[in-house]
Design a protein around this motif. Sequence first.
Motif, PDB file in Angstrom:
ATOM      1  N   ILE A  35       0.866  -1.166   0.000  1.00  0.00           N
ATOM      2  CA  ILE A  35       0.000   0.000   0.000  1.00  0.00           C
ATOM      3  C   ILE A  35       0.903   1.216   0.000  1.00  0.00           C
ATOM      4  CG2 ILE A  35      -1.937   1.112   1.158  1.00  0.00           C
ATOM      5  CD1 ILE A  35      -2.522  -1.773   0.420  1.00  0.00           C
ATOM      6  N   ALA A  36       1.001   1.854  -1.138  1.00  0.00           N
ATOM      7  CA  ALA A  36       1.970   2.918  -1.292  1.00  0.00           C
ATOM      8  C   ALA A  36       1.349   4.287  -1.077  1.00  0.00           C
ATOM      9  CB  ALA A  36       2.588   2.843  -2.690  1.00  0.00           C
ATOM     10  N   LEU A  37       2.226   5.235  -0.914  1.00  0.00           N
ATOM     11  CA  LEU A  37       1.767   6.612  -0.733  1.00  0.00           C
ATOM     12  C   LEU A  37       1.190   7.165  -2.020  1.00  0.00           C
ATOM     13  CD1 LEU A  37       1.884   9.220   1.149  1.00  0.00           C
ATOM     14  CD2 LEU A  37       3.883   9.810  -0.205  1.00  0.00           C
ATOM     15  N   HIS A 170       0.976   8.901   7.478  1.00  0.00           N
ATOM     16  CA  HIS A 170       0.076   8.288   6.490  1.00  0.00           C
ATOM     17  C   HIS A 170       0.327   6.785   6.405  1.00  0.00           C
ATOM     18  CE1 HIS A 170      -2.007   7.938   2.478  1.00  0.00           C
ATOM     19  NE2 HIS A 170      -1.115   6.961   2.336  1.00  0.00           N
ATOM     20  N   HIS A 174      -2.029   3.279   7.423  1.00  0.00           N
ATOM     21  CA  HIS A 174      -2.301   1.995   6.759  1.00  0.00           C
ATOM     22  C   HIS A 174      -2.127   0.825   7.727  1.00  0.00           C
ATOM     23  CE1 HIS A 174      -3.099   3.636   2.890  1.00  0.00           C
ATOM     24  NE2 HIS A 174      -1.869   4.029   2.637  1.00  0.00           N
ATOM     25  N   HIS A 260      -5.646   7.172  -5.256  1.00  0.00           N
ATOM     26  CA  HIS A 260      -5.307   7.827  -3.992  1.00  0.00           C
ATOM     27  C   HIS A 260      -6.119   9.086  -3.681  1.00  0.00           C
ATOM     28  CE1 HIS A 260      -1.923   5.106  -4.254  1.00  0.00           C
ATOM     29  NE2 HIS A 260      -1.488   5.497  -3.083  1.00  0.00           N
TER      30      HIS A 260
HETATM   31 ZN   LIG Z   1      -1.194   5.255   1.198  1.00  0.00          ZN
END
Ligand SMILES: [Zn+2]
Length: 289
Positions: A35-37, A170, A174, A260
């Motif tokens: 789960i990336a920014l 952030h 997650h 996002h």
């Molecule tokens: Zn994220």
Amino acid sequence: MDFDDDARLDASQVEDARGLPIGGMALGGGTIGVIALIAALVFDVDPSQILGGESGESGSAPPANSLSSKCRTGADADQSEDCRIVGVVNSVQAYWKQEFADSGRTYPVARTRLFSGATSTACGNATSAVGPFYCPGDKRVYLDLGFFEELHAKFGAKGGPFAQAYVVAHEYGHHVQDVLGTMRKVGDDRQGASSASVRLELQADCYSGVWAKHAVRTGFFNKPFTDRDIAEALDAAQAVGDDRIQERARGRVDPESFTHGTAEQRKRWFSTGYATGEPSRCETFAGGI
Ligand SMILES: [Zn+2]
């Protein structure tokens, strides 16, 4: 952002894997389990180029922690970027520990692993191109500090210490979603302006704001964050909005591929968290976003 000089840092929450070989790295195949920014497409690379290979802790041995001797107090966090990350990680987790305890739950501490270039994770191998991310498989936040230069150079963010703090908080948002089971809501609904993926990301932004509201009470900082600090976070949140990123990378915006949220949404949900300080107000899965 001014750390309390006497605050005790817990460097065991951050592993330093920079410069370590990851071993057996095989690109291609695999699916993104992280789960990336930010959205991978920003770099115009196929996601399969970013992550792949065998899942599992097949890479390097757990790194020796070089940060524990260097990052002992808040004074160290004011002096060095590495220690500042430790301090922010400590504060974010101190907040969630208390928040969970207040509702009769136990917060499981999650480590951040600093890496450079590429790293092996339980979600597959990852390069820095993926940006900061959280891997549910090993409950770790992964961070290449080089990203923060890119945030400025590639994404046009002003940057600054609090932009980093926003990103770290952030990613821990997650982790909270993972622990609470919220992450499972995403399922296959991974793209689109009102997709579950966007809702998950905006909630993590909101959680980041919630932490910022309560950060002083965690004992790591001297005084409340300034308007300038918060402005850095809002600026970073906007810079990684899907619309901004797509506009920069492709010159057009395609809401159907959003993962996002827009710059406006990311800013607004961070602000909602910061204004209310209430995780329950981060209700991005209900109604309009
Ligand atoms: Zn994220």
